[in-house]
Design a protein around this motif. Sequence first.
Motif, PDB file in Angstrom:
ATOM      1  N   ASP A   1     -89.149  -1.726 -48.987  1.00  0.00           N
ATOM      2  CA  ASP A   1     -88.663  -3.068 -48.666  1.00  0.00           C
ATOM      3  C   ASP A   1     -87.526  -3.452 -49.605  1.00  0.00           C
ATOM      4  OD1 ASP A   1     -90.533  -3.396 -46.641  1.00  0.00           O
ATOM      5  OD2 ASP A   1     -92.047  -4.203 -48.008  1.00  0.00           O
TER       6      ASP A   1
ATOM      7  N   LEU B   1     -84.984  -6.720 -50.782  1.00  0.00           N
ATOM      8  CA  LEU B   1     -84.542  -8.120 -50.744  1.00  0.00           C
ATOM      9  C   LEU B   1     -83.128  -8.122 -51.296  1.00  0.00           C
ATOM     10  CD1 LEU B   1     -87.676  -9.912 -52.269  1.00  0.00           C
ATOM     11  CD2 LEU B   1     -87.129  -9.564 -49.847  1.00  0.00           C
TER      12      LEU B   1
ATOM     13  N   THR C   1     -84.381  -9.535 -41.632  1.00  0.00           N
ATOM     14  CA  THR C   1     -84.686 -10.962 -41.482  1.00  0.00           C
ATOM     15  C   THR C   1     -83.893 -11.706 -42.539  1.00  0.00           C
ATOM     16  OG1 THR C   1     -86.634 -10.731 -42.878  1.00  0.00           O
ATOM     17  CG2 THR C   1     -86.986 -10.602 -40.515  1.00  0.00           C
ATOM     18  N   ARG C   2     -83.522 -12.929 -42.204  1.00  0.00           N
ATOM     19  CA  ARG C   2     -82.647 -13.697 -43.074  1.00  0.00           C
ATOM     20  C   ARG C   2     -83.325 -14.986 -43.456  1.00  0.00           C
ATOM     21  NH1 ARG C   2     -77.386 -12.812 -42.756  1.00  0.00           N
ATOM     22  NH2 ARG C   2     -76.642 -11.085 -41.484  1.00  0.00           N
ATOM     23  N   TYR C   3     -82.968 -15.470 -44.608  1.00  0.00           N
ATOM     24  CA  TYR C   3     -83.526 -16.731 -45.083  1.00  0.00           C
ATOM     25  C   TYR C   3     -82.463 -17.412 -45.922  1.00  0.00           C
ATOM     26  CZ  TYR C   3     -86.539 -19.902 -47.756  1.00  0.00           C
ATOM     27  OH  TYR C   3     -87.107 -20.993 -48.340  1.00  0.00           O
TER      28      TYR C   3
ATOM     29  N   LEU D   1     -80.791 -14.806 -48.294  1.00  0.00           N
ATOM     30  CA  LEU D   1     -81.580 -13.632 -48.638  1.00  0.00           C
ATOM     31  C   LEU D   1     -81.693 -12.781 -47.383  1.00  0.00           C
ATOM     32  CD1 LEU D   1     -83.379 -12.440 -50.912  1.00  0.00           C
ATOM     33  CD2 LEU D   1     -85.274 -13.704 -49.906  1.00  0.00           C
TER      34      LEU D   1
ATOM     35  N   ARG E   1     -83.779  -9.552 -45.833  1.00  0.00           N
ATOM     36  CA  ARG E   1     -84.933  -8.683 -46.089  1.00  0.00           C
ATOM     37  C   ARG E   1     -84.935  -7.536 -45.090  1.00  0.00           C
ATOM     38  NH1 ARG E   1     -90.706 -11.312 -46.886  1.00  0.00           N
ATOM     39  NH2 ARG E   1     -90.342 -12.028 -44.765  1.00  0.00           N
TER      40      ARG E   1
ATOM     41  N   ARG F   1     -86.844  -3.804 -44.076  1.00  0.00           N
ATOM     42  CA  ARG F   1     -87.829  -2.736 -44.264  1.00  0.00           C
ATOM     43  C   ARG F   1     -87.220  -1.465 -43.673  1.00  0.00           C
ATOM     44  NH1 ARG F   1     -94.231  -2.280 -43.900  1.00  0.00           N
ATOM     45  NH2 ARG F   1     -93.754  -2.859 -46.037  1.00  0.00           N
TER      46      ARG F   1
ATOM     47  N   PHE G   1     -88.709  -2.529 -53.355  1.00  0.00           N
ATOM     48  CA  PHE G   1     -90.135  -2.261 -53.457  1.00  0.00           C
ATOM     49  C   PHE G   1     -90.420  -0.930 -52.770  1.00  0.00           C
ATOM     50  CE2 PHE G   1     -89.180  -6.689 -53.638  1.00  0.00           C
ATOM     51  CZ  PHE G   1     -89.984  -7.183 -54.662  1.00  0.00           C
TER      52      PHE G   1
ATOM     53  N   ALA H   1     -92.519  -7.192 -47.184  1.00  0.00           N
ATOM     54  CA  ALA H   1     -91.792  -7.417 -45.927  1.00  0.00           C
ATOM     55  C   ALA H   1     -92.387  -8.550 -45.103  1.00  0.00           C
ATOM     56  CB  ALA H   1     -91.788  -6.127 -45.093  1.00  0.00           C
TER      57      ALA H   1
ATOM     58  N   PHE I   1     -91.032 -16.523 -47.147  1.00  0.00           N
ATOM     59  CA  PHE I   1     -89.929 -16.553 -48.107  1.00  0.00           C
ATOM     60  C   PHE I   1     -90.224 -17.470 -49.290  1.00  0.00           C
ATOM     61  CE2 PHE I   1     -87.605 -14.676 -44.557  1.00  0.00           C
ATOM     62  CZ  PHE I   1     -86.859 -13.719 -45.226  1.00  0.00           C
TER      63      PHE I   1
END
Lengths: 286, 286, 286, 286
Positions: free
Chosen positions: C20, C22, C49-51, C60, C62, C64, C251, D96, D100
């Motif tokens: 994973d 970030l 995925t976005r944040y 951010l 993310r 995998r 990770f 993952a 958040f």
Amino acid sequence: MNRIRYLVNLSYEILDPTADFLLRIEAARTGRQSIVSEHLAITPETPATRYTDPVLHNRLLRIRANKGHLAIRYETVVEIDHRLDDGESIRQVPVAELPFEVLPFLTPSRYCESDRLMEFAMREFGGMRPGYPRVYAIREWVRNHIRFLSHSTNERTSAIDTIVERTGVCRDFAHLMIAICRALSIPARISSSLDYGADPAMGPPDFHAVVEVYLSGGWYLLDPSGVSIPTGLLRIGTGRDAADVPFAAIFGKVQSERPYIEIEALTDSAVGIGMPLATTHAISTW
Amino acid sequence: MNRIRYLVNLSYEILDPTADFLLRIEAARTGRQSIVSEHLAITPETPATRYTDPVLHNRLLRIRANKGHLAIRYETVVEIDHRLDDGESIRQVPVAELPFEVLPFLTPSRYCESDRLMEFAMREFGGMRPGYPRVYAIREWVRNHIRFLSHSTNERTSAIDTIVERTGVCRDFAHLMIAICRALSIPARISSSLDYGADPAMGPPDFHAVVEVYLSGGWYLLDPSGVSIPTGLLRIGTGRDAADVPFAAIFGKVQSERPYIEIEALTDSAVGIGMPLATTHAISTW
Amino acid sequence: MNRIRYLVNLSYEILDPTADFLLRIEAARTGRQSIVSEHLAITPETPATRYTDPVLHNRLLRIRANKGHLAIRYETVVEIDHRLDDGESIRQVPVAELPFEVLPFLTPSRYCESDRLMEFAMREFGGMRPGYPRVYAIREWVRNHIRFLSHSTNERTSAIDTIVERTGVCRDFAHLMIAICRALSIPARISSSLDYGADPAMGPPDFHAVVEVYLSGGWYLLDPSGVSIPTGLLRIGTGRDAADVPFAAIFGKVQSERPYIEIEALTDSAVGIGMPLATTHAISTW
Amino acid sequence: MNRIRYLVNLSYEILDPTADFLLRIEAARTGRQSIVSEHLAITPETPATRYTDPVLHNRLLRIRANKGHLAIRYETVVEIDHRLDDGESIRQVPVAELPFEVLPFLTPSRYCESDRLMEFAMREFGGMRPGYPRVYAIREWVRNHIRFLSHSTNERTSAIDTIVERTGVCRDFAHLMIAICRALSIPARISSSLDYGADPAMGPPDFHAVVEVYLSGGWYLLDPSGVSIPTGLLRIGTGRDAADVPFAAIFGKVQSERPYIEIEALTDSAVGIGMPLATTHAISTW
């Protein structure tokens, strides 16, 4: 009886008009280690003053050199005849009976902050019967809980860092074992050595730091990193920790090359000199 | 010439069957400090072994005592005759010319991590002319940048903590000054002393830690905490830092009371013995 | 108004079945920074995925990813239009008037142990009139007392280490300035940025850490390392310290290459977009 | 279902013309904790501003008070209805899949330097099956390897100090457990609480720090100090570590008294409200 040949070449470029060097590269003369031959060459020829510590037998070489290149070459053959004792019979010496000159090896030092490890040491090893087996248990704990990882530490790393981060090189293993021993009132010191049998996979031969503890009236040698055959370790000097026995302390602006070292075990079956061998006995250096 | 009377009473309750004590409470005999009279009493009567360090002249008292109460009373009158030198003429000794037995006071120790202060020390003091005035500037920097604050530190506090947190007691001032000096290749050590003139506002008389630096062939005394009159300081012992000279190191389960101390300057105008006076001169202890 | 083009290529070899990531590599959208264009490519194609943090606007990413090679390429052009204020008129905001969401930037964090620097900060800067000039004085103190020295520190180095050892890289300068500000009750945070004008002598373009302090109702940008032109700094994200804004947190077992970065200032005189220029004004990022 | 009455009295003497207070003393409203009644009194009457963190639900009280005496009295009755889960079925959430807003609890913080404990954590707990049983094993390790010792630490003590020195109070136990969890990629945070059943032998009632870890989609409560009955813990607030949730942060010169606290479990068998009981289940706070 073992015989070891050791050679070291140091090479410096002095940038200041003069620079001072304190070198600890010569083999120690002890009750168990004698010098068969040795030769020192300084290029360009430069006067050196020598000092042998009356208590620890460490040899110190002091050189004031001028700007430019400086090369030092030292070669020696030594004979080592460690006494092998039965660990089970080696007891801890109460503080009341320690020789006075051993007491400094009970106190915390730069890289061995034993004062901060009292609770840990008592909890982990306090219940064991004092003596060599307990010291060996400390050695095993360090060897099993710290991972040998080149370049993971630096010259500021201390026993406290090592018990936290759990990685290090030989001097870090030694510092942690020393700190734990002192926290239990066992005198312990570092020994700057050369390991004839260093694993080539771990890089070219280099100085090797191991531990001596004072038990039953003498100093005993242990290598918590587990990489050497201790009977083949040639001693340079001992001290409270690595701050006392750097192979070179330099005062002035100087560029250094990594020292070049050769180390080998010599054998002569006719006179009973064989290869250093692993042993389950305790190794007394005096 | 000054004359100081000093008395210390130590009181312990030993909980283990026996406990070992290493006591550093007796006045040192040095070229500048002589003992007029002294008396030691141990209650209950208990044999003590004594040791005087051949290099540093520190006196060590070792006692193995049994369960129960232990009281130690030591009283002495000493004469101190420090040499007062003109600071301007005192130069730094190059490493190449230092006596070998002074070299250990160049290396980092438990509470004086000089190796981490090199950049700071060079930046702040590196440009000054080496010698006593630079050492005095270091003393002034420490005195002016650290705040004396009782109970702000503990027995684990080191020079690094003090340069960060900027508060401490006398031993913290001493450790920081020592660390800065060593970072500049000036040999420096701690001196465990008694200060006859301690300010009662700062609590009852207690041991006082000050600094000695090696310059122009001798050791010079400075008090970076600024609370004492250095000519009146009675020496117990010297060492790399506080780890070397605790007034009491105890091995075993023991309850301690705070030591009771009396200290006073005696005068005798008939023979020229007056009160210790402040001086702008450098004070040599040898 | 300035326009900056920034490109980053990340390259990983994933050794575990999955790992994973970030990633904080995308340019932030703030009141003073808008995105003209941007493009993200992940090879092999992998869902991300976005944040976006609702308070700090950090973005951010993310991911995998599966065993094997992973390459991420992000390119953007942003426009930056910092407000330039007169520093003399910028005052410190009393704690009673700080927005609640600013309060977390007053507390000590992993790399900014402001609680240990209170005495130092008060002593050195406490007497100055609060406001931008005092903050600028802190910036100057850090810049003048710390030496930029590549590879002198590592990812564990904190403000305390830096005030002791006095060497470091940009993030160490930032951490120390942040810690000093917080010790004086000035909210301060790190800003992970890109510096279009990085000196090629200091190596290839890299992420650059600078400081934002909260004053007079807004955040102001300062670079205590002094190596950048702050008006040309492109923001990735802000946080309490470097622990909050690593460009990549990984990770799983992964081999990383050093990120490849391009950064340049674009100009277009027709619409008034010039090169970022040094300024004596305070730079507000909001 | 449990019902807890909690009262706190704070008393300050303000020496500056004004001082600012950030107080975290009010009970949190969470999905599992509701407020039956509460009352706040400030003497002399002083306006207070309030803030509730939208993510963590922490309540903050900000007061600007004038020179002189300030007394704050807060009393509440809360109902707590923790969900008890079977620990065996609670799994670790991969990075993952973490929400958040949970990610900040993975990074190292002031008192939880998880980045330095990676090797230790992996070595000691890395081989265990991820999930609640592993987290519980960490809790047990901390409880069994650290000794509860009042006054052995201070407000600067961090997880690193605790793993070295092996003594501490509740917040030290919490910080060490949090740091170990984060080193294994398990989100963990501190919870500032009140323990209705605090052992009177350990002194008067006081704030109590415990740990929450994020597993299987929710936060679970554990007390590594082992002194509380977790089902009876009343929550004040949560944060990365103690730096985020001091019960009082004070800006200005102020003399403080130790807070006076009352805490008791109320029962009402008619409606099924009994005493908090020990449980072998995992306790979810959401």
